[in-house]
Design an enzyme around this catalytic site. Structure first.
Site, PDB file in Angstrom:
ATOM      1  N   LYS A   1      49.407 100.199  34.348  1.00 11.17           N
ATOM      2  CA  LYS A   1      49.599 101.626  34.021  1.00 11.17           C
ATOM      3  C   LYS A   1      51.045 101.901  33.602  1.00 11.17           C
ATOM      4  O   LYS A   1      51.367 102.983  33.139  1.00 11.17           O
ATOM      5  CB  LYS A   1      49.247 102.493  35.232  1.00 11.17           C
TER       6      LYS A   1
ATOM      7  N   GLN B   1      50.303 106.100  39.940  1.00  9.31           N
ATOM      8  CA  GLN B   1      50.489 107.085  38.858  1.00  9.31           C
ATOM      9  C   GLN B   1      51.931 107.558  38.744  1.00  9.31           C
ATOM     10  O   GLN B   1      52.270 108.258  37.798  1.00  9.31           O
ATOM     11  CB  GLN B   1      49.579 108.305  39.084  1.00  9.31           C
TER      12      GLN B   1
ATOM     13  N   ASP C   1      50.874 105.066  47.625  1.00 10.53           N
ATOM     14  CA  ASP C   1      50.208 104.542  46.442  1.00 10.53           C
ATOM     15  C   ASP C   1      50.930 105.151  45.235  1.00 10.53           C
ATOM     16  O   ASP C   1      50.724 106.321  44.901  1.00 10.53           O
ATOM     17  CB  ASP C   1      48.732 104.948  46.487  1.00 10.53           C
TER      18      ASP C   1
ATOM     19  N   CYS D   1      37.244 107.382  40.556  1.00 13.09           N
ATOM     20  CA  CYS D   1      37.412 106.610  41.804  1.00 13.09           C
ATOM     21  C   CYS D   1      37.955 107.492  42.920  1.00 13.09           C
ATOM     22  O   CYS D   1      38.810 107.069  43.701  1.00 13.09           O
ATOM     23  CB  CYS D   1      38.315 105.399  41.604  1.00 13.09           C
TER      24      CYS D   1
ATOM     25  N   HIS E   1      42.673 107.891  45.810  1.00  9.60           N
ATOM     26  CA  HIS E   1      41.827 106.995  45.016  1.00  9.60           C
ATOM     27  C   HIS E   1      41.084 106.081  45.996  1.00  9.60           C
ATOM     28  O   HIS E   1      41.579 105.794  47.085  1.00  9.60           O
ATOM     29  CB  HIS E   1      42.776 106.179  44.129  1.00  9.60           C
TER      30      HIS E   1
HETATM   31  C1  LIG Z   1      46.298 106.680  42.312  1.00  5.23           C
HETATM   32  C2  LIG Z   1      45.647 105.366  42.002  1.00  5.23           C
HETATM   33  N1  LIG Z   1      45.560 104.435  42.958  1.00  5.23           N
HETATM   34  C3  LIG Z   1      44.997 103.239  42.729  1.00  5.23           C
HETATM   35  C4  LIG Z   1      44.495 102.898  41.501  1.00  5.23           C
HETATM   36  C5  LIG Z   1      43.891 101.549  41.305  1.00  5.23           C
HETATM   37  O1  LIG Z   1      44.631 100.793  40.395  1.00  5.23           O
HETATM   38  P1  LIG Z   1      44.258  99.264  40.131  1.00  5.23           P
HETATM   39  O2  LIG Z   1      42.842  99.282  39.650  1.00  5.23           O
HETATM   40  O3  LIG Z   1      45.226  98.819  39.093  1.00  5.23           O
HETATM   41  O4  LIG Z   1      44.403  98.536  41.422  1.00  5.23           O
HETATM   42  C6  LIG Z   1      44.547 103.840  40.473  1.00  5.23           C
HETATM   43  C7  LIG Z   1      43.979 103.525  39.154  1.00  5.23           C
HETATM   44  O5  LIG Z   1      43.083 104.114  38.645  1.00  5.23           O
HETATM   45  C8  LIG Z   1      45.140 105.096  40.732  1.00  5.23           C
HETATM   46  O6  LIG Z   1      45.214 106.032  39.776  1.00  5.23           O
END
Ligand SMILES: Cc1ncc(COP(=O)(O)O)c(C=O)c1O
Length: 412
Positions: free
Chosen positions: A229, A206, A203, A369, A125
């Site tokens: 999430k 998910q 990260d 993203c 992401h």
């Molecule tokens: C794998 C992953 N990393 C990072 C993020 C970013 O999350 P946040 O916007 O809550 O920081 C997301 C969310 O879409 C994600 O799916």
């Protein structure tokens, strides 16, 4: 009738949003990878805190302030317990994005040197790409990518080969891809990084909402995730860090609460975790997240995973019955989290999402993203359906019916 597996959770009634109707239709929410819906217990914990226990924390000596302190500390303990981490090394941030930036700034700037490499994967992401791009530019380091194969998976041999080059300072990777659904072998990856002298960051945005996560057993140096999430409110995320690293790191943001003392020209830092929580933190949101993880723990994360695996398997099966639909990522539900991204021949993903939305079915369309990954897949965008604890097989049937109707509108 769709199958009802033994592992099925029947918890839709716990989520008040599902009482809503859109043009007379019920809400079919298949966008939990973007954000989850919230159970009544979370909404109530948040409201109850604001209604009865609201005061700033770590400042007041009066009983109300002590209640707020206790609620915040309890939330941290619950969250740490949920992921098998220590409360002192569990830092509340705004979201996973801020947690990753914290590491890029506070650890990266002090430890990544000219000529070093930061290694990430092609499935990240933007939150796990752009902070490393900025760091590498500043430190004159290189950003390298582990490639994904045609199944959307990375290879441990390729990781080993990258690490063997001897210049990797940090490896950062998703636990579960938000586009491919791939579940990465994170414990093995963290162990390989450690053996090569590299620091690892995962990260877990998910992963934490949908499977048991034991950060101690995984053994990464940093594990980051996001509350919204995982059935929690927006505005609160989590960074678990290895104590020795956190203790050696300089602060990320500076101001109130993160100091031990301040003089006119200098300051000393507070103990963990306060050192990394400058300013008034998301108090009520943390309390809400505490309630969310308690709710998830009550369901049992093994059951949550079994439920979502079952639904993902059904989703893959039903999508395969719609001609022109091409899912991306590993074909087996066992190797993926609760989401499926797909393209539909002859239809733009935004048209797909818009058309199924007319039937009350919420899915996401776009680059998610993850623009570099979209380039690897050779597409500009995909549609993505993702499941949560509240979904059942009828939601997937509704998506497939809506897709078939959409294809007809397009004359396909
Ligand atoms: C794998 C992953 N990393 C990072 C993020 C970013 O999350 P946040 O916007 O809550 O920081 C997301 C969310 O879409 C994600 O799916």
């Amino acid at each position: 009738m769709p199958p009802v597996a033994e592992s099925s959770l029947q918890v839709k009634a716990d989520f008040p949003i599902f009482k809503r109707r859109f043009g007379g239709r019920e809400l079919i929410y298949l966008d939990s990878a973007a954000t989850s819906q919230k159970p009544e217990v979370v909404i109530e914990a948040l409201a109850e805190h604001l209604r009865k226990h609201n005061a700033n924390i770590h400042r007041g000596v009066y009983p109300l302030a002590q209640e707020a302190d206790a609620a915040y500390d309890r939330a941290r303990r619950r969250v740490a317990e949920f992921t098998h981490a220590e409360p002192e090394t569990t830092i509340f941030t705004k979201n996973v994005t801020e947690a990753i930036n914290l590491v890029a700034y506070a650890w990266g700037r002090a430890n990544v040197k000219r000529g070093d490499a930061v290694l990430i994967t092609q499935m990240e992401h933007h939150a796990n790409i752009v902070p490393w791009q900025i760091l590498c530019r500043e430190r004159e380091a290189r950003l390298r990518y582990l490639e994904i194969d045609e199944r959307g998976e990375i290879s441990l041999d390729a990781l080993q080969a990258q690490l063997a080059r001897g210049d990797v300072a940090l490896v950062a990777f998703a636990h579960v891809s938000n586009v491919l659904g791939t579940i990465n072998p994170v414990a093995e990856m963290a162990a390989q990084a450690r053996a090569a002298g590299a620091v690892s960051l995962i990260d877990g945005a998910q992963a934490v909402p949908q499977m048991p996560v034991d950060v101690e057993a995984i053994g990464a140096d940093f594990y980051a995730w996001t509350g919204h999430k995982a059935l929690g409110p927006t505005g609160v995320g989590v960074l678990h860090g290895r104590r020795e690293l956190l203790e050696r790191m300089e602060p990320f943001l500076a101001g109130g609460d993160m100091i031990a003392s301040v003089d006119f020209q200098s300051a000393t830092w507070n103990e963990l975790p306060a050192k990394f929580e400058a300013g008034t933190p998301p108090i009520a949101e943390a309390v809400g997240l505490g309630a969310a993880v308690e709710y998830l723990a009550g369901l049992g994360m093994e059951r949550v995973r079994a439920h979502e695996r079952e639904l993902t398997s059904y989703l893959l099966e039903r999508l395969s019955q719609v001609s022109g639909v091409r899912p991306v990522g590993p074909p087996e539900a066992d190797r993926r989290g609760g989401l499926v991204s797909f393209t539909v021949e002859g239809m733009h993903p935004h048209d797909v999402a818009e058309l199924v939305g007319r039937s009350g079915v919420c899915i996401r369309a776009g680059h998610h993203c993850a623009q570099p990954l979209m380039r690897c897949l050779g597409v500009g965008a995909t549609a993505r359906a993702s499941v949560g604890v509240y979904n059942d097989a009828t939601d997937i049937d509704a998506l497939v019916d809506a897709l078939l109707a959409g294809r007809e509108i397009f004359g396909l």
